[in-house]
Design an enzyme around this catalytic site. Structure first.
Site, PDB file in Angstrom:
ATOM      1  N   SER A   1       0.855  -1.192   0.000  1.00 22.61           N
ATOM      2  CA  SER A   1       0.000   0.000   0.000  1.00 22.61           C
ATOM      3  C   SER A   1       0.887   1.237   0.000  1.00 22.61           C
ATOM      4  O   SER A   1       1.148   1.831   1.039  1.00 22.61           O
ATOM      5  CB  SER A   1      -0.929  -0.010   1.215  1.00 22.61           C
ATOM      6  OG  SER A   1      -1.798  -1.116   1.172  1.00 22.61           O
TER       7      SER A   1
ATOM      8  N   LYS B   1      -6.906   2.364  -2.910  1.00 23.71           N
ATOM      9  CA  LYS B   1      -6.687   1.544  -1.723  1.00 23.71           C
ATOM     10  C   LYS B   1      -6.601   2.414  -0.473  1.00 23.71           C
ATOM     11  O   LYS B   1      -7.186   2.099   0.567  1.00 23.71           O
ATOM     12  CB  LYS B   1      -5.402   0.724  -1.882  1.00 23.71           C
ATOM     13  CG  LYS B   1      -5.015  -0.085  -0.633  1.00 23.71           C
ATOM     14  CD  LYS B   1      -6.044  -1.148  -0.295  1.00 23.71           C
ATOM     15  CE  LYS B   1      -5.764  -1.811   1.059  1.00 23.71           C
ATOM     16  NZ  LYS B   1      -4.476  -2.495   1.112  1.00 23.71           N
TER      17      LYS B   1
ATOM     18  N   LYS C   1      -0.808   4.497   8.402  1.00 23.74           N
ATOM     19  CA  LYS C   1      -0.070   4.935   7.208  1.00 23.74           C
ATOM     20  C   LYS C   1      -1.019   5.139   6.034  1.00 23.74           C
ATOM     21  O   LYS C   1      -0.925   6.128   5.302  1.00 23.74           O
ATOM     22  CB  LYS C   1       0.990   3.906   6.849  1.00 23.74           C
ATOM     23  CG  LYS C   1       1.743   4.199   5.550  1.00 23.74           C
ATOM     24  CD  LYS C   1       2.355   2.949   4.964  1.00 23.74           C
ATOM     25  CE  LYS C   1       1.302   1.926   4.683  1.00 23.74           C
ATOM     26  NZ  LYS C   1       1.379   1.186   3.465  1.00 23.74           N
TER      27      LYS C   1
END
Length: 297
Positions: free
Chosen positions: A99, A174, A243
């Site tokens: 990611s 995402k 994150k």
């Protein structure tokens, strides 16, 4: 002809993904990871020495037609890919399944293109359990040609493949998806803490949520499974969750979008990661809420 695939990163998700690839007849998988412990663990796998082999360094991946990275963040991915690119042959496809930050992804894709290498960002959605069964959802950003070339490999790890658009689009989607999920998990944590302090039956409350408009992925897959039993081991690290939300927040700023809930969520998850040791599960957000506001006595 045997297809040779490189795979870099044997974390919680990477290991079961490699296991699925190693079982494919006619597929040679070369694995690289910085951990000697993870390397040694591979030697007990059924496919070791047959379809599965160790790559001692990045140069050993030079013969791969496809190389997959599954690394924790953009910083590590940038460093590894920059060192890897000189060894890859023109015509290879580099696939980032972590990611990562979309801006970093676009920059890496430009570097790869200069060497005649296609780049696809292909982050996954799903738990470790789905990684084991090969039922991940895989988002894919890149050219039609590159995505068509990697499809047989992706099919071994995911049951749903979604072409999101050009390079970088998958990582952007995402991050935004994970923000929406995290917001739901945070809401569930707050509501559950309040319900517990009201001495409501949490099992019944979970049933109410999942039968009503409050239903979301967190209530369906985390509440009764990991929160009510207080095991807090759903399989996704809190720091990785934070994150992804930070990336989504950056995208909001980049587009000039006023997103106050996203900003609030980003701040709370950042605060939560600082309250726990590295590696804690994202479901521990419940404990963070509990500790942040002690119950009245």
């Amino acid at each position: 002809m045997t297809l040779t695939v490189g795979f870099i990163g044997l974390g919680m998700m990477g290991q079961p993904m490699v296991d699925n690839l190693s079982r494919v007849e006619g597929l040679k998988v070369l694995v690289h990871d910085s951990s000697a412990e993870r390397r040694d663990a591979l030697q007990s796998w059924p496919a070791w020495g047959q379809g599965l082999h160790w790559a001692a360094d990045l140069q050993d991946l030079s013969a791969c037609q496809i190389v997959i990275t599954m690394l924790p963040n953009s910083g590590i991915t940038d460093e590894v890919v920059t060192r890897l690119l000189p060894w890859l042959q023109p015509g290879a496809v580099l696939v980032d399944m972590g990611s990562s930050n979309p801006s970093n992804t676009e920059a890496l894709a430009a570097q790869a293109a200069q060497r005649g290498i296609d780049f696809v960002d292909a982050p996954v959605s799903g738990s470790v359990a789905k990684a084991r069964t090969g039922e991940l959802s895989i988002l894919q950003g890149g050219s039609d040609q590159a995505i068509e070339r990697i499809e047989p490999v992706m099919r071994r790890m995911g049951s749903k493949l979604i072409h999101t658009g050009p390079v970088g689009s998958a990582h952007a989607m995402k991050a935004l998806n994970n923000y929406v999920y995290a917001a739901g998990l945070l809401a569930m944590a707050e509501a559950t803490t309040i319900a517990a302090r009201l001495e409501l039956d949490l099992t019944v409350f979970a049933s109410v949520l999942n039968a009503s408009s409050g239903r979301n992925v967190a209530t369906e897959t985390k509440l009764t499974q990991f929160v009510i039993p207080r095991t807090f081991n759903g399989g996704f690290q809190m720091q990785l969750q934070a994150k992804d939300i930070a990336t989504a927040h950056t995208l909001g700023q980049r587009t000039g979008t006023d997103a106050p809930q996203l900003a609030l969520c980003e701040g709370l998850w950042k605060e939560a990661t600082q309250a726990f040791a590295p590696g804690v599960d994202n479901t521990a957000i419940v404990q963070f809420i509990e500790n942040r506001s002690p119950a009245k006595t």
